[in-house]
Design a protein around this motif. Structure first.
Motif, PDB file in Angstrom:
ATOM      1  N   GLU A   1       0.823  -1.209   0.000  1.00 41.97           N
ATOM      2  CA  GLU A   1       0.000   0.000   0.000  1.00 41.97           C
ATOM      3  C   GLU A   1       0.857   1.258   0.000  1.00 41.97           C
ATOM      4  O   GLU A   1       0.571   2.221  -0.718  1.00 41.97           O
ATOM      5  N   SER A   2       1.927   1.251   0.774  1.00 42.42           N
ATOM      6  CA  SER A   2       2.814   2.415   0.833  1.00 42.42           C
ATOM      7  C   SER A   2       3.548   2.613  -0.486  1.00 42.42           C
ATOM      8  O   SER A   2       3.734   3.746  -0.931  1.00 42.42           O
ATOM      9  N   LEU A   3       3.964   1.508  -1.113  1.00 50.32           N
ATOM     10  CA  LEU A   3       4.656   1.595  -2.399  1.00 50.32           C
ATOM     11  C   LEU A   3       3.729   2.154  -3.471  1.00 50.32           C
ATOM     12  O   LEU A   3       4.115   3.049  -4.238  1.00 50.32           O
ATOM     13  N   VAL A   4       2.499   1.669  -3.530  1.00 49.42           N
ATOM     14  CA  VAL A   4       1.528   2.171  -4.505  1.00 49.42           C
ATOM     15  C   VAL A   4       1.216   3.638  -4.236  1.00 49.42           C
ATOM     16  O   VAL A   4       1.131   4.453  -5.169  1.00 49.42           O
ATOM     17  N   ALA A   5       1.045   4.005  -2.970  1.00 46.86           N
ATOM     18  CA  ALA A   5       0.774   5.407  -2.624  1.00 46.86           C
ATOM     19  C   ALA A   5       1.932   6.302  -3.054  1.00 46.86           C
ATOM     20  O   ALA A   5       1.712   7.407  -3.581  1.00 46.86           O
ATOM     21  N   LEU A   6       3.156   5.841  -2.862  1.00 46.69           N
ATOM     22  CA  LEU A   6       4.334   6.607  -3.282  1.00 46.69           C
ATOM     23  C   LEU A   6       4.342   6.771  -4.798  1.00 46.69           C
ATOM     24  O   LEU A   6       4.644   7.851  -5.311  1.00 46.69           O
ATOM     25  N   HIS A   7       3.969   5.717  -5.509  1.00 42.79           N
ATOM     26  CA  HIS A   7       3.926   5.777  -6.977  1.00 42.79           C
ATOM     27  C   HIS A   7       2.825   6.717  -7.451  1.00 42.79           C
ATOM     28  O   HIS A   7       3.051   7.558  -8.332  1.00 42.79           O
ATOM     29  N   LEU A   8       1.638   6.599  -6.890  1.00 46.18           N
ATOM     30  CA  LEU A   8       0.513   7.441  -7.315  1.00 46.18           C
ATOM     31  C   LEU A   8       0.740   8.914  -6.993  1.00 46.18           C
ATOM     32  O   LEU A   8       0.239   9.790  -7.705  1.00 46.18           O
ATOM     33  N   SER A   9       1.505   9.193  -5.954  1.00 50.15           N
ATOM     34  CA  SER A   9       1.793  10.590  -5.599  1.00 50.15           C
ATOM     35  C   SER A   9       2.880  11.198  -6.486  1.00 50.15           C
ATOM     36  O   SER A   9       3.140  12.390  -6.411  1.00 50.15           O
ATOM     37  N   GLY A  10       3.530  10.338  -7.306  1.00 52.32           N
ATOM     38  CA  GLY A  10       4.572  10.844  -8.195  1.00 52.32           C
ATOM     39  C   GLY A  10       5.948  10.913  -7.556  1.00 52.32           C
ATOM     40  O   GLY A  10       6.879  11.465  -8.148  1.00 52.32           O
ATOM     41  N   HIS A  11       6.116  10.341  -6.381  1.00 50.64           N
ATOM     42  CA  HIS A  11       7.391  10.412  -5.674  1.00 50.64           C
ATOM     43  C   HIS A  11       8.261   9.173  -5.836  1.00 50.64           C
ATOM     44  O   HIS A  11       9.439   9.193  -5.478  1.00 50.64           O
ATOM     45  N   LEU A  12       7.707   8.071  -6.365  1.00 48.37           N
ATOM     46  CA  LEU A  12       8.466   6.824  -6.456  1.00 48.37           C
ATOM     47  C   LEU A  12       9.600   6.917  -7.478  1.00 48.37           C
ATOM     48  O   LEU A  12      10.741   6.587  -7.163  1.00 48.37           O
ATOM     49  N   VAL A  13       9.306   7.367  -8.685  1.00 42.05           N
ATOM     50  CA  VAL A  13      10.337   7.419  -9.731  1.00 42.05           C
ATOM     51  C   VAL A  13      11.490   8.337  -9.328  1.00 42.05           C
ATOM     52  O   VAL A  13      12.656   7.939  -9.433  1.00 42.05           O
ATOM     53  N   PRO A  14      11.227   9.559  -8.842  1.00 38.77           N
ATOM     54  CA  PRO A  14      12.360  10.393  -8.402  1.00 38.77           C
ATOM     55  C   PRO A  14      13.192   9.751  -7.297  1.00 38.77           C
ATOM     56  O   PRO A  14      14.417   9.872  -7.276  1.00 38.77           O
ATOM     57  N   LYS A  15      12.532   9.040  -6.388  1.00 35.28           N
ATOM     58  CA  LYS A  15      13.255   8.365  -5.308  1.00 35.28           C
ATOM     59  C   LYS A  15      14.144   7.257  -5.867  1.00 35.28           C
ATOM     60  O   LYS A  15      15.286   7.091  -5.442  1.00 35.28           O
ATOM     61  N   LEU A  16      13.632   6.501  -6.840  1.00 35.51           N
ATOM     62  CA  LEU A  16      14.417   5.433  -7.468  1.00 35.51           C
ATOM     63  C   LEU A  16      15.593   5.993  -8.257  1.00 35.51           C
ATOM     64  O   LEU A  16      16.682   5.420  -8.255  1.00 35.51           O
ATOM     65  N   VAL A  17      15.385   7.116  -8.912  1.00 34.16           N
ATOM     66  CA  VAL A  17      16.475   7.781  -9.649  1.00 34.16           C
ATOM     67  C   VAL A  17      17.532   8.266  -8.667  1.00 34.16           C
ATOM     68  O   VAL A  17      18.737   8.106  -8.889  1.00 34.16           O
ATOM     69  N   GLU A  18      17.093   8.824  -7.558  1.00 31.57           N
ATOM     70  CA  GLU A  18      18.010   9.360  -6.541  1.00 31.57           C
ATOM     71  C   GLU A  18      18.948   8.296  -5.982  1.00 31.57           C
ATOM     72  O   GLU A  18      20.125   8.562  -5.739  1.00 31.57           O
ATOM     73  N   VAL A  19      18.449   7.072  -5.792  1.00 33.93           N
ATOM     74  CA  VAL A  19      19.286   6.010  -5.216  1.00 33.93           C
ATOM     75  C   VAL A  19      20.037   5.218  -6.287  1.00 33.93           C
ATOM     76  O   VAL A  19      20.770   4.282  -5.971  1.00 33.93           O
ATOM     77  N   GLY A  20      19.851   5.568  -7.544  1.00 32.21           N
ATOM     78  CA  GLY A  20      20.587   4.901  -8.631  1.00 32.21           C
ATOM     79  C   GLY A  20      19.966   3.599  -9.094  1.00 32.21           C
ATOM     80  O   GLY A  20      20.617   2.813  -9.790  1.00 32.21           O
ATOM     81  N   ALA A  21      18.714   3.349  -8.731  1.00 35.78           N
ATOM     82  CA  ALA A  21      18.052   2.122  -9.147  1.00 35.78           C
ATOM     83  C   ALA A  21      17.355   2.274 -10.495  1.00 35.78           C
ATOM     84  O   ALA A  21      16.950   1.299 -11.100  1.00 35.78           O
ATOM     85  N   LEU A  22      17.227   3.509 -10.964  1.00 33.49           N
ATOM     86  CA  LEU A  22      16.541   3.774 -12.213  1.00 33.49           C
ATOM     87  C   LEU A  22      17.234   4.920 -12.922  1.00 33.49           C
ATOM     88  O   LEU A  22      17.589   5.917 -12.305  1.00 33.49           O
ATOM     89  N   TRP A  23      17.413   4.746 -14.217  1.00 32.83           N
ATOM     90  CA  TRP A  23      18.019   5.809 -15.027  1.00 32.83           C
ATOM     91  C   TRP A  23      16.946   6.351 -15.949  1.00 32.83           C
ATOM     92  O   TRP A  23      16.282   5.598 -16.642  1.00 32.83           O
TER      93      TRP A  23
END
Length: 153
Positions: A130-152
């Motif tokens: 639920e927290s992961l989906v909420a983070l994604h729907l709020s638009g914060h998941l992708v920037p967080k993944l980019v910040e930690v180097g998990a996504l380019w």
């Protein structure tokens, strides 16, 4: 004695509980060397506690999911992350190992009931599905993944 069991290309079942001490013999000395098991990209010190192993795995992986065996919520987590382009490290824990997970942040008291699956991004506990989906729907998941180097991007 095999401690790493690979179930598929993206899931490693890792027994984090300490091994029993080796049987002592009259010819062995008290200075037994520490045993380390390596495999599937993991290094495990057998004398390390379960909590220490979990903390180390969290710090060594940008995105890690701790789940129970055959957990449908973990499957959904992995699919969501894979759709974004991230392939997390997934560790399946036994019931006694789940108690060693760091507690996720409390969101209306829901996360304390079910500690697994739990996703950690950049060493920080995001929580469950639920927290992961909420983070994604709020638009914060992708920037967080980019910040930690998990996504380019």
């Amino acid at each position: 004695m095999q401690r790493l069991r690979s179930w598929s290309s993206d899931v490693v079942q890792l027994d984090l509980s300490p091994l029993p001490p080796p049987p002592s013999s009259s010819s062995s000395s008290n200075n037994t060397p520490m045993t380390t098991i390596t495999g599937a990209g993991f290094s495990i010190d057998e004398e390390e506690s379960t909590e220490a192993r979990i903390r180390r795995l969290i710090s060594e992986n940008p995105v890690i999911v701790f789940s129970r065996s055959s957990c449908c919520m973990c499957h959904v987590m992995k699919k969501l992350l894979a759709t974004i382009g991230v392939h997390p490290t997934v560790i399946e824990l036994d019931e006694h190992e789940i108690a060693s997970l760091p507690t996720p942040p409390a969101h209306d008291g829901l996360s304390s009931r079910n500690p697994a699956p739990a996703v950690f991004i950049g060493g920080t506990c995001v929580g469950g599905l639920e927290s992961l989906v909420a983070l994604h729907l709020s638009g914060h998941l992708v920037p967080k993944l980019v910040e930690v180097g998990a996504l380019w991007v």
